[in-house]
Design an enzyme around this catalytic site. Structure first.
Site, short mmCIF file in Angstrom:
data_model
loop_
_atom_site.label_atom_id
_atom_site.label_comp_id
_atom_site.label_asym_id
_atom_site.label_seq_id
_atom_site.Cartn_x
_atom_site.Cartn_y
_atom_site.Cartn_z
CG ASP A 226 96.18 -36.29 -0.40
OD1 ASP A 226 95.79 -37.27 -1.07
OD2 ASP A 226 96.77 -36.41 0.69
C1 BGC Z 1 96.75 -39.92 0.64
C2 BGC Z 1 97.73 -39.78 -0.51
C3 BGC Z 1 97.40 -40.81 -1.56
C4 BGC Z 1 95.98 -40.58 -2.01
C5 BGC Z 1 95.54 -41.56 -3.07
C6 BGC Z 1 95.31 -39.90 0.19
O1 BGC Z 1 94.47 -40.27 1.24
O2 BGC Z 1 96.97 -38.88 1.57
O3 BGC Z 1 99.05 -39.95 -0.05
O4 BGC Z 1 98.31 -40.73 -2.62
O5 BGC Z 1 95.11 -40.76 -0.90
O6 BGC Z 1 95.39 -42.83 -2.54
#
Ligand code: BGC
Length: 770
Positions: A226
């Site tokens: 993530d």
């Molecule tokens: C989120 C993800 C997301 C990523 C990119 C993170 O803060 O938890 O679900 O895909 O950011 O935006």
């Protein structure tokens, strides 16, 4: 797979992190960069150089499909597949190669700020619907990235918290959706969660990423972090994480660790290979789609990326409308207040700011800039016939500031109407990625408004807009009908008007229980934890598994949802196919006067006096569309895994011999058909040792025989106890070795001999298939 043979260690290391917020790293002339994009319910295509993970910066317009809460409530995998394919088409048109979604974490608590991005409290619904989205996305050669692996069930302290959860609960509740998706839909990528699991960060968890995901489930795709979830580059790579996103400029640490002998170069090579395999997969797809060009540039300053192809905005908007319609759940409909007759001569007061300013998606990284937006107020006016008079009153402010004049206007609109449609819900600021809610209540001002409106107009239907569950027990007496619209996406208005006027029957079903009150929620005392830990004390008893096992009253049960028609269930048949598989069939008939869809649900129940597992669990579902009077035979297959439990001692699946009940019904609390079925089990037994109790020895087929032969005297003693069952119960709980001091001939030598005899007995049966 082969790497380009001349890649240096530094080049391989560079592949294991991105080159910007949304792009992987190219290697000069040999490996191309690819573009990743959020996800999950629409494409959030940002400038690769100026992107962010929070939805702060602008993104290009794209269709805002209903978020997972709504899509999940459709219980319609084919619809989910079509939405996935539409997402892929838009990703492709906007120059992206991988969609960061779907999100399939379990809704452990209704308070989780991100529940709108997740599908269900149940792993089967999450897995089946998630797999369908992945299949749809990948049908066009765009990669899907399933997230957030794993046990990411809250936003509070999400980047540090340790989810402390036992393995049986992990295997039965928190992992199966991911497992199903990996096995059935082979996603190109999986995204690790921010949190720790039993103390180890998901992105550094060797057991999770390498032993379970790759080793047991056979995942052959790429594991990415993530955004910002990596805390130790070297540990993450060694654990099985291939790609750090976005980059932190720490590739040098990888090179250094290899040079110092702290990290095998083969681990770097394997991660680089997986990045290259992903790049090749999407390149192949790009080539076969005839768009073999570089990823388009987007500088965020007004320069649009070059589109490779386009999508049909009208068709995608229409798909959005279908999905929003399919996911709305009619919770109650006393006196058949809904649907309203579009051709009727009537006055309808439309009350609530959400009718004019709908809430249709959630906040955070999934936030999409829609291509257009249908409001309920516009859509109701467009759909109503000439005999219908509509009036509108906002009734409340979106920021919750009390406004007596708005309430007074709403009451006077209601007083002069035949029916009041009251649009209530959670304001945008109440729920989002990044924080959890602390209450499931609607804003107090909205409840007060509803009470005032219902005192002025006896016919009230409430239409709800919320991503996480809201409690209804405190106010539902003030409404004859409640339509839970969740977050419907950009076709919110038209979809809701379709249902309110009866152009379609509601056919969504709850994928999560609506509790009477927050304190009834099984995780209540353990959510969201403290001091860096959240203890999953309720274990497997999540959602209906808790409420139904303990018979706790609920406002609306899991699986519930009304239609404008009715369905009957008949002729349950269970056929045993051998090898612990069964075919279950039942006939469903539309016995009402309108066409509609029923979601037939199959549960497997274990009726135990002292529960050792959830009372029943969903093991199949199918959605059938039926005309009035029409019947359909539905069929399910039950496998050994469906009746198995995870055995902590064996660290594997076990089928206990005995009986279970097949239940077919319309919700977890509306079981219409039942049949008792027996299984001989899987033949596996727990290994016996000196510390196994007398009871465990006697329950073991071989152990009981051996013990019986050696222990006549003890058996005699037990017999002599006659009616003293307390004595027998006492003895059954004593470890065998402890009898060596009781002078009944069971010396420690005899116990050793028995243990060795039982362990050398012929092999046991086979474990159930996964
Ligand atoms: C989120 C993800 C997301 C990523 C990119 C993170 O803060 O938890 O679900 O895909 O950011 O935006």
């Amino acid at each position: 797979m082969n790497l380009p043979h001349d890649l240096t260690l530094a080049e391989k290391a560079s592949l294991t992190s991105g080159s910007s917020t949304w792009q992987t790293t190219p290697v000069d002339g040999r490996v191309r960069a690819i573009t990743l994009t959020d996800g999950p319910h629409g494409i959030r295509r940002q400038d690769p150089a100026a992107g962010d993970a929070l939805g702060l910066n602008a993104s290009l317009p794209a269709t805002c499909f209903p978020p997972a809460v709504t899509l999940g409530s459709s219980w319609d995998p084919e619809l989910a597949r079509r939405v996935g394919a539409a997402l892929a088409r838009e990703a492709s048109a906007l120059g992206a190669d991988v969609v960061l979604g779907p999100g399939v974490n379990i809704k452990r608590s209704p308070l989780c700020g991100r529940n709108f991005e997740y599908l269900s409290e149940d792993p089967l619904v999450s897995g089946v619907m998630g797999a369908a989205v992945v299949a749809g996305i990948q049908s066009l050669g765009i990669g899907a990235c399933v997230k957030h692996f794993a046990v990411n069930n809250q936003e509070t302290d999400r980047m540090r918290v340790s989810a402390d959860v036992d393995e049986q609960t992990l295997r039965e509740i928190y992992l199966p959706a991911f497992e199903r998706i990996v096995r059935e839909a082979a996603p190109y990528a999986v995204m690790t969660a921010y949190n720790r699991i039993n103390g180890v960060y998901a992105s550094e968890n060797h057991w999770l990423l390498t032993e379970v995901l790759r080793g047991e489930w056979g995942f052959d795709g790429l594991v990415m972090s993530d955004w910002g979830a990596v805390n130790d580059r070297v540990a993450a790579l060694a654990a099985g994480l291939d790609l750090e996103m976005p980059p932190t400029g720490t590739d040098g640490q990888i090179v250094e660790a290899v040079t110092a002998g702290r990290l095998e170069e083969s681990a770097v090579t394997a991660a680089a290979e997986r990045v290259i395999r992903l790049v090749r997969r999407v390149e192949d797809a790009r080539r076969s789609a005839g768009r073999d060009e570089e990823t388009p540039r987007f500088d965020g300053q007004g320069e649009e990326p070059r589109r490779f192809d386009d999508w049909d905005e009208d068709a995608h908007h229409e798909l959005c409308r279908q999905a929003a319609r399919a996911g709305a759940v009619l919770l109650k409909n006393d006196g058949g207040l809904l649907p309203l007759d579009p051709a009727g001569s009537q006055r309808i007061a439309v009350i609530g700011e959400f009718a004019r300013t709908p809430r249709y998606q959630g906040h955070g990284s999934s936030h999409v800039v829609p291509t257009r937006l249908d409001t309920p107020w516009d859509a109701l006016r467009a759909a109503a016939g000439p005999g219908t008079e509509l009036s509108f009153a906002p009734g409340f402010t979106l920021d919750g500031t009390p406004d007596a004049a708005l309430v007074a206007d709403a009451v006077s609109a209601a007083a002069s109407a035949d029916t009041a449609l009251v649009f209530l819900g959670l304001p945008e600021a109440a729920e989002s990625e990044g924080f959890d809610r602390t209450t499931i209540d609607l804003p107090a001002g909205q409840i007060a408004l509803l009470r005032a409106v219902s005192a002025a107009c006896p016919r009230v239907a409430v239409v709800l807009a919320n991503g996480g569950v809201v409690g209804v027990a405190r106010w539902q007496d003030a409404a004859s009908a409640i339509l839970e619209g969740w977050l419907p996406g950009q076709a919110a208005g038209t979809a809701l008007a379709d249902l309110l006027f009866g152009f379609h029957s509601p056919c969504g079903r709850l994928t999560e229980t609506i509790p009477v009150k927050l304190a009834d929620v099984p995780s209540h005392l353990n959510f969201p934890g403290r001091d860096g830990h959240v203890v999953y004390g309720e274990g497997r008893y999540v959602g209906y598994r808790h409420y139904d096992t303990l018979d706790v009253p609920v406002a609306y049960p899991f699986g519930h949802g009304l239609s404008y028609t009715r369905f009957s269930y008949d002729d349950l048949a269970v056929v045993e196919n051998g090898g612990n598989t069964w075919t279950v069939e039942a006939t469903v008939t539309n016995t009402g006067g309108r066409s509609g869809h029923e979601v037939v649900q199959l549960y497997v129940a274990f009726e135990e006096q002292a529960p050792s597992r959830p009372r029943h669990e969903l093991r199949g579902f199918t959605k059938v569309g039926l005309e009035p009077g029409e019947s359909r035979r539905v069929s399910f297959t039950l496998t050994g895994r469906d009746v198995a439990r995870w055995s902590p001692s064996r660290r594997g699946w076990r089928i206990d011999p005995g009986s279970f009940v097949v239940e077919v019904g319309a919700s977890s609390r509306d079981i219409r058909l039942r049949a008792e079925v027996s299984t001989a089990g899987d033949g596996l037994t727990d290994e016996l040792g000196p510390m196994s109790t007398l009871g465990e020895w006697l329950a073991h087929p071989v152990g009981a025989e051996l013990l019986g032969a050696r222990m006549r005297r003890a058996a005699g003693l037990l017999d002599a106890s006659g009616g003293h069952s307390a004595l027998i119960n006492l003895a059954l709980g004593i470890p065998l070795i402890k009898f060596s001091t009781f002078g009944i001939g069971l010396t420690s030598d005899v116990v050793t001999e028995l243990v060795s005899a039982v362990r050398n007995a012929p092999a046991e049966g086979a474990a159930p298939d996964a």
